[in-house]
Design an enzyme around this catalytic site. Structure first.
Site, short mmCIF file in Angstrom:
data_model
loop_
_atom_site.label_atom_id
_atom_site.label_comp_id
_atom_site.label_asym_id
_atom_site.label_seq_id
_atom_site.Cartn_x
_atom_site.Cartn_y
_atom_site.Cartn_z
N ARG A 226 0.84 -1.19 0.00
CA ARG A 226 0.00 0.00 0.00
C ARG A 226 0.88 1.24 0.00
O ARG A 226 2.02 1.23 0.46
CB ARG A 226 -0.92 0.01 1.23
CG ARG A 226 -1.93 -1.14 1.26
CD ARG A 226 -2.82 -1.03 2.49
NE ARG A 226 -3.78 -2.12 2.54
CZ ARG A 226 -3.56 -3.29 3.12
NH1 ARG A 226 -2.38 -3.51 3.71
NH2 ARG A 226 -4.50 -4.22 3.13
N LYS A 251 -2.30 -0.04 7.83
CA LYS A 251 -3.75 -0.17 7.83
C LYS A 251 -4.24 -1.25 8.78
O LYS A 251 -5.19 -1.04 9.53
CB LYS A 251 -4.25 -0.48 6.40
CG LYS A 251 -5.76 -0.61 6.31
CD LYS A 251 -6.20 -0.86 4.87
CE LYS A 251 -7.73 -0.99 4.79
NZ LYS A 251 -8.19 -1.22 3.40
N HIS A 324 -2.73 2.18 -5.75
CA HIS A 324 -3.59 1.07 -5.38
C HIS A 324 -4.00 0.27 -6.61
O HIS A 324 -4.27 -0.94 -6.52
CB HIS A 324 -4.84 1.58 -4.65
CG HIS A 324 -5.26 0.68 -3.53
ND1 HIS A 324 -4.48 0.45 -2.41
CD2 HIS A 324 -6.37 -0.08 -3.35
CE1 HIS A 324 -5.10 -0.39 -1.60
NE2 HIS A 324 -6.24 -0.74 -2.15
N ARG A 327 -1.48 -2.30 -7.10
CA ARG A 327 -1.71 -3.41 -6.15
C ARG A 327 -2.77 -4.36 -6.70
O ARG A 327 -2.62 -5.57 -6.66
CB ARG A 327 -2.13 -2.80 -4.82
CG ARG A 327 -2.51 -3.78 -3.73
CD ARG A 327 -2.86 -3.00 -2.46
NE ARG A 327 -3.48 -3.83 -1.45
CZ ARG A 327 -2.83 -4.54 -0.55
NH1 ARG A 327 -1.51 -4.56 -0.57
NH2 ARG A 327 -3.48 -5.25 0.35
N HIS A 350 -3.41 -9.32 3.54
CA HIS A 350 -4.78 -9.31 4.06
C HIS A 350 -4.85 -10.16 5.33
O HIS A 350 -4.14 -11.15 5.48
CB HIS A 350 -5.76 -9.86 3.03
CG HIS A 350 -5.99 -8.93 1.88
ND1 HIS A 350 -6.46 -7.65 2.04
CD2 HIS A 350 -5.81 -9.10 0.54
CE1 HIS A 350 -6.56 -7.07 0.85
NE2 HIS A 350 -6.17 -7.93 -0.07
N TYR A 359 -10.82 -9.82 -5.32
CA TYR A 359 -10.16 -9.75 -6.63
C TYR A 359 -10.62 -10.84 -7.59
O TYR A 359 -10.25 -10.82 -8.77
CB TYR A 359 -8.64 -9.85 -6.45
CG TYR A 359 -8.06 -8.75 -5.61
CD1 TYR A 359 -7.91 -7.47 -6.12
CD2 TYR A 359 -7.68 -8.97 -4.30
CE1 TYR A 359 -7.39 -6.44 -5.36
CE2 TYR A 359 -7.16 -7.95 -3.52
CZ TYR A 359 -7.01 -6.69 -4.05
OH TYR A 359 -6.51 -5.68 -3.29
#
Length: 388
Positions: A226, A251, A324, A327, A350, A359
């Site tokens: 990120r 995050k 992003h 990513r 994640h 995704y």
């Protein structure tokens, strides 16, 4: 400097009077409310607004270890007795670990509700009746669905808080209507492998800025970090002897370990030896011109957008053009290689595989395998329709 010194001297006097030894965000907030009293932020003198800004800067530095170039976020003052109750409600939410962005939304939306109460001369929580709640919700008709949903949710939580703490005789939260809002999923913006290659090739590495930009874009595209994590990257995160990058994600707070790929490592060495300005800051990527401070995610967004345009890559309005998107593109490449979802989740950092399933909607080849065959239309369907 004089402005900061003067503001913090006032803050120090306030802390001494309260007997506070250590500064905290709640201490700074108490000082701000002590300063403004029952007045609104826009009615303060300029010097008072500057004191609030200097206090917010101190809190920002305490919590993040850095100061942004732009001015701090606007202080959403919550005045009067009702405002003090709202402050207590927000403080409770903060204790639960809500992010600073979410707490800002609470301040902003509760201030909107407080302004409505103020215009209707309601200065006590006991005066918030069913009629008041219904009338307030009617004023949200011109808001966007997202803003309306957020404000209704926050006000509903505040009304429940009043009842749970014995500050209201009846629970007013059921009076807040359900708005049937559901966030519509948006397809992730992605770029093809050829477009990513063109983007990277468009970066001129002959200058210090080019060396820095090349390393940052390469890390984003190859490792999927990120933007905030790329900007926060420090020397301690690089384990050259093990060829890995280890960091705690901003995050999620989750620790992640990624391979230090050969081309990424070469780009970092080139920048550190021949592009990075001399500085004792622990951050790897710094501004090219003084003051040589760390970059922020908006700068990285501008960098990616610049080289997408230089590469002649056309991105529609619907396709995002920041870090992003790189990513997301990495996730698309991994899906095309039939990489298992748990592995993609681990690469992207994640917390669970459910986040990585987001995704799956961009894997067109796999989706085609899920398509059902359309049954043939019987000839009788066309009888008598040819003249239409």
């Amino acid at each position: 400097m004089s402005q900061y010194r003067s503001a913090w001297q006032r803050l120090g006097t306030f802390m001494n009077d309260r007997g506070d030894v250590n500064y905290s965000a709640m201490c700074g907030e108490a000082f701000i409310y002590h300063l403004i009293g029952s007045r609104k932020f826009e009615n303060l003198d300029r010097w008072e607004q500057d004191i609030i800004y200097c206090t917010n800067v101190l809190t920002e530095f305490l919590e993040t270890g850095m100061i942004k170039f732009r001015r701090g976020q606007k202080f959403y003052d919550l005045w009067g007795a009702v405002g003090q109750t709202m402050q207590a409600y927000i403080a409770e939410k903060k204790a639960f670990g809500l992010s600073s962005g979410t707490l800002t939304a609470y301040h902003k939306d509760l201030q909107h509700f407080l302004a409505y109460l103020d215009t209707h001369d309601i200065a006590d929580v006991h005066a918030i009746t069913a009629t008041v709640v219904i009338s307030y919700t009617a004023t949200l008709g011109f808001c966007t669905p997202h803003i309306r949903h957020r404000r209704l949710s926050i006000v509903k939580g505040f009304l429940r808080y009043l009842y749970d703490r014995g500050l209201a005789a009846e629970d007013g939260s059921p009076l807040v209507p359900r708005d049937q809002y559901s966030k519509q999923p948006v397809l992730p913006s992605t770029y093809t492998r050829d477009e990513i290659a063109a983007l990277i090739a468009a970066i001129d590495r002959s200058s210090p800025k080019g060396k820095r930009d090349y390393a940052m874009v390469l890390i984003t595209a190859r490792l999927g970090l990120r933007a905030t994590d790329v900007c926060d990257l420090g020397f301690e995160n690089l384990r050259w002897e093990d060829s890995v990058i280890i960091l705690n994600q901003r995050k999620t707070g989750e620790r992640i370990e990624l391979p230090l790929l050969a081309d990424v490592g070469a780009a970092l060495i080139d920048y550190l030896k021949y592009g990075r300005p001399v500085s004792e800051l622990p951050f790897i990527f710094l501004h090219v011109n003084p003051p040589y401070d760390r970059l922020n995610r908006t700068t990285l967004h501008s960098i990616v957008s610049l080289y997408l345009r230089r590469a002649g890559i056309v991105f529609e309005k619907e396709r995002r053009h920041g870090p992003h998107a790189l990513r997301h593109s990495l996730a698309g490449v991994l899906l095309a290689k039939k990489t298992p979802v748990p592995v993609i989740a681990a690469v992207l950092g994640h917390r669970s595989t459910e986040s990585a399933r987001f995704y799956l909607r961009i894997d067109l080849q796999a989706l085609r395998q899920c398509a059902l065959k359309v049954p043939a239309v019987p000839p009788a369907f066309y009888v008598g329709r040819s003249s239409r």
